[in-house]
Design a protein around this motif. Sequence first.
Motif, PDB file in Angstrom:
ATOM      1  N   LEU A  22       0.824  -1.203   0.000  1.00 54.19           N
ATOM      2  CA  LEU A  22       0.000   0.000   0.000  1.00 54.19           C
ATOM      3  C   LEU A  22       0.859   1.254   0.000  1.00 54.19           C
ATOM      4  O   LEU A  22       0.570   2.213  -0.718  1.00 54.19           O
ATOM      5  CB  LEU A  22      -0.933   0.007   1.214  1.00 54.19           C
ATOM      6  N   GLU A  23       1.908   1.230   0.811  1.00 52.29           N
ATOM      7  CA  GLU A  23       2.790   2.389   0.867  1.00 52.29           C
ATOM      8  C   GLU A  23       3.504   2.596  -0.462  1.00 52.29           C
ATOM      9  O   GLU A  23       3.645   3.721  -0.932  1.00 52.29           O
ATOM     10  CB  GLU A  23       3.796   2.233   2.008  1.00 52.29           C
ATOM     11  N   LEU A  47      -7.114  -7.133   7.271  1.00 49.03           N
ATOM     12  CA  LEU A  47      -7.338  -8.277   8.163  1.00 49.03           C
ATOM     13  C   LEU A  47      -6.773  -9.602   7.643  1.00 49.03           C
ATOM     14  O   LEU A  47      -6.274 -10.391   8.450  1.00 49.03           O
ATOM     15  CB  LEU A  47      -8.811  -8.391   8.522  1.00 49.03           C
ATOM     16  N   PRO A  48      -6.791  -9.878   6.337  1.00 46.97           N
ATOM     17  CA  PRO A  48      -6.142 -11.118   5.889  1.00 46.97           C
ATOM     18  C   PRO A  48      -4.638 -11.139   6.196  1.00 46.97           C
ATOM     19  O   PRO A  48      -4.089 -12.178   6.558  1.00 46.97           O
ATOM     20  CB  PRO A  48      -6.397 -11.138   4.378  1.00 46.97           C
ATOM     21  N   TRP A  79       1.497  -4.086  15.550  1.00 49.67           N
ATOM     22  CA  TRP A  79       2.330  -4.566  14.442  1.00 49.67           C
ATOM     23  C   TRP A  79       1.870  -3.970  13.115  1.00 49.67           C
ATOM     24  O   TRP A  79       2.684  -3.439  12.360  1.00 49.67           O
ATOM     25  CB  TRP A  79       2.299  -6.097  14.389  1.00 49.67           C
ATOM     26  N   ILE A  80       0.568  -4.037  12.819  1.00 53.67           N
ATOM     27  CA  ILE A  80       0.090  -3.532  11.529  1.00 53.67           C
ATOM     28  C   ILE A  80       0.251  -2.018  11.457  1.00 53.67           C
ATOM     29  O   ILE A  80       0.567  -1.471  10.398  1.00 53.67           O
ATOM     30  CB  ILE A  80      -1.363  -3.990  11.206  1.00 53.67           C
ATOM     31  N   ALA A  81       0.078  -1.320  12.574  1.00 54.10           N
ATOM     32  CA  ALA A  81       0.268   0.134  12.574  1.00 54.10           C
ATOM     33  C   ALA A  81       1.715   0.489  12.257  1.00 54.10           C
ATOM     34  O   ALA A  81       1.976   1.518  11.634  1.00 54.10           O
ATOM     35  CB  ALA A  81      -0.147   0.714  13.923  1.00 54.10           C
ATOM     36  N   VAL A 103      -5.877   1.731   9.992  1.00 56.52           N
ATOM     37  CA  VAL A 103      -5.644   0.338  10.381  1.00 56.52           C
ATOM     38  C   VAL A 103      -6.667  -0.071  11.438  1.00 56.52           C
ATOM     39  O   VAL A 103      -7.170   0.763  12.183  1.00 56.52           O
ATOM     40  CB  VAL A 103      -4.204   0.124  10.924  1.00 56.52           C
ATOM     41  N   PRO A 104      -6.989  -1.368  11.499  1.00 59.90           N
ATOM     42  CA  PRO A 104      -7.957  -1.824  12.503  1.00 59.90           C
ATOM     43  C   PRO A 104      -7.392  -1.714  13.919  1.00 59.90           C
ATOM     44  O   PRO A 104      -6.188  -1.860  14.135  1.00 59.90           O
ATOM     45  CB  PRO A 104      -8.210  -3.283  12.137  1.00 59.90           C
ATOM     46  N   THR A 105      -8.284  -1.483  14.850  1.00 57.61           N
ATOM     47  CA  THR A 105      -7.910  -1.404  16.261  1.00 57.61           C
ATOM     48  C   THR A 105      -7.883  -2.804  16.874  1.00 57.61           C
ATOM     49  O   THR A 105      -8.400  -3.763  16.279  1.00 57.61           O
ATOM     50  CB  THR A 105      -8.922  -0.549  17.037  1.00 57.61           C
TER      51      THR A 105
END
Length: 96
Positions: free
Chosen positions: A2-3, A26-27, A56-58, A66-68
């Motif tokens: 994405l970046e 999420l996947p 980690w995802i953040a 990003v999801p919380t």
Amino acid sequence: LLEEHARRVIAGPDAPLIAPGRISLLPIIRRKMEYRAAHGQLEDKLADEAEVLASWIASKVKHHQVPTGPTIAKVLGKAYAALRARSNADNQTRKI
């Protein structure tokens, strides 16, 4: 990815933007949780694992939402429970 996509769109005058819409991370988060389980790194509680994954995802995605932790726990709770059960079964087998 994405970046990298964002860099190309911003820098390239003819670079097309991916179709608007919600991109689900999420996947990728689930795959990281599976990796952590396979390497004995799964947290004892779902909420704790979800917070680790959210951090980690953040750290990986700087310019996208990003999801919380609570969202990760809600969506991946069943997958976590299955991985946790498998991890506990593997630990019991090793003790025998």
